[in-house]
Design an enzyme around this catalytic site. Sequence first.
Site, PDB file in Angstrom:
ATOM      1  N   HIS A  59       3.722  -2.053   4.356  1.00 31.36           N
ATOM      2  CA  HIS A  59       4.065  -0.690   3.952  1.00 31.36           C
ATOM      3  C   HIS A  59       5.549  -0.388   4.112  1.00 31.36           C
ATOM      4  O   HIS A  59       6.065   0.552   3.507  1.00 31.36           O
ATOM      5  CB  HIS A  59       3.203   0.337   4.701  1.00 31.36           C
ATOM      6  CG  HIS A  59       3.559   0.547   6.135  1.00 31.36           C
ATOM      7  ND1 HIS A  59       2.903  -0.069   7.180  1.00 31.36           N
ATOM      8  CD2 HIS A  59       4.518   1.321   6.717  1.00 31.36           C
ATOM      9  CE1 HIS A  59       3.421   0.334   8.320  1.00 31.36           C
ATOM     10  NE2 HIS A  59       4.413   1.171   8.078  1.00 31.36           N
ATOM     11  N   SER A  69       7.805   0.441  12.759  1.00 30.74           N
ATOM     12  CA  SER A  69       6.870  -0.392  12.015  1.00 30.74           C
ATOM     13  C   SER A  69       7.505  -1.721  11.628  1.00 30.74           C
ATOM     14  O   SER A  69       8.606  -1.759  11.079  1.00 30.74           O
ATOM     15  CB  SER A  69       6.401   0.327  10.743  1.00 30.74           C
ATOM     16  OG  SER A  69       5.549   1.393  11.049  1.00 30.74           O
ATOM     17  N   ASP A 106      -1.741  -5.556   6.139  1.00 30.09           N
ATOM     18  CA  ASP A 106      -0.487  -4.799   6.176  1.00 30.09           C
ATOM     19  C   ASP A 106       0.651  -5.644   6.742  1.00 30.09           C
ATOM     20  O   ASP A 106       1.392  -5.217   7.625  1.00 30.09           O
ATOM     21  CB  ASP A 106      -0.652  -3.509   6.980  1.00 30.09           C
ATOM     22  CG  ASP A 106       0.570  -2.586   6.855  1.00 30.09           C
ATOM     23  OD1 ASP A 106       1.241  -2.647   5.808  1.00 30.09           O
ATOM     24  OD2 ASP A 106       0.843  -1.823   7.795  1.00 30.09           O
TER      25      ASP A 106
END
Length: 340
Positions: free
Chosen positions: A71, A185, A102
């Site tokens: 993402h 992230s 992911d």
Amino acid sequence: MFGEEQKIVKIVKKTLPAVVNIVISKETPEINESLIPKYGGKQDKKHGKLTVGGGSGFIISKDGMILTNRHVISEKDAEYKAVTADGKKHSVKIIAKDPINDIAVLKINANGGEFPTIALGNSDKLALGQTVIAIGNALAIFSNSISKGIISGLSRLLTADIEDGHFQNLRGLIQTDAAINIGNSGGPLLNLKGEAIGINTAIIHDAENISFAIPINNIKRDLEDIKKYSKIIQPYFGVRYIMISQEIQKRAHLPVNYGAWLISEHLPNDYAIAPGSPAEKAGLAENDIILEFNGQKIGFKHHLQDLIRSAGINKEILIKILRDGENIDLKVMLTEQTDS
């Protein structure tokens, strides 16, 4: 400094050079001026670009292979650069994306040199209460941010908003109370050996000290695929399902308390069986319950998603289903899933 504190300082000093900031920028003409405050972006008038976001990643090979979240690199028509600890910006090539876990693998050119790296640990041997360290680009503003915590939970299931309102179930996650914020992230979650045992991926908004990381062992298979095939191979089945528990059995009045119940969410363009998928070709239908997949009884210890992943592609798989009170054996040939 003594004991654990001294160990953490040494680990940070050793691993920090291998952590990168992922900078996302777009051509200025495509950017609405009102979005600048939203993203906290910086406009580069010289090159006509606007920084619209950022994330983290870490280098795992001396020739510049980087792990991050899928993402983080989902912005369309954007340019991605990796900023290393010495402040240098490097163009990156997207090697592969894992649409299930992911995960994304990037590559920067070493130009004959060598990059510092972080070794991969073993996420199957984690224990509750174990000390962990998170490193990343917090809020896409504060690079090289360090936080310490413990492993608060294992094998967590989380439905995450991965991109543009698209939700994805992430399973087997590591829960930690180490501070992880937007921008973290893709950064590493480290053990006290300085090994990456996870990739920081998600937080729960309006909650304190609850963050999640993808176990590093989920990535190792992807890296093997890249080594063999130069891409990540994901088997495709084409079903939407709910794992059956005793609670779901009672609530939905189902005949069994295990298996995968094929059911749509009854939304526009939604489906239980994807049109043209291997599942449709095998003869599966909505409200079927898959009891066994490739000889393995389906349950929360043997999740359908894991069984599909381990089955490979272009191999005939035997499945046992329950339909209208009758057990039926079907054969399915899984194909390769493509990621848009």
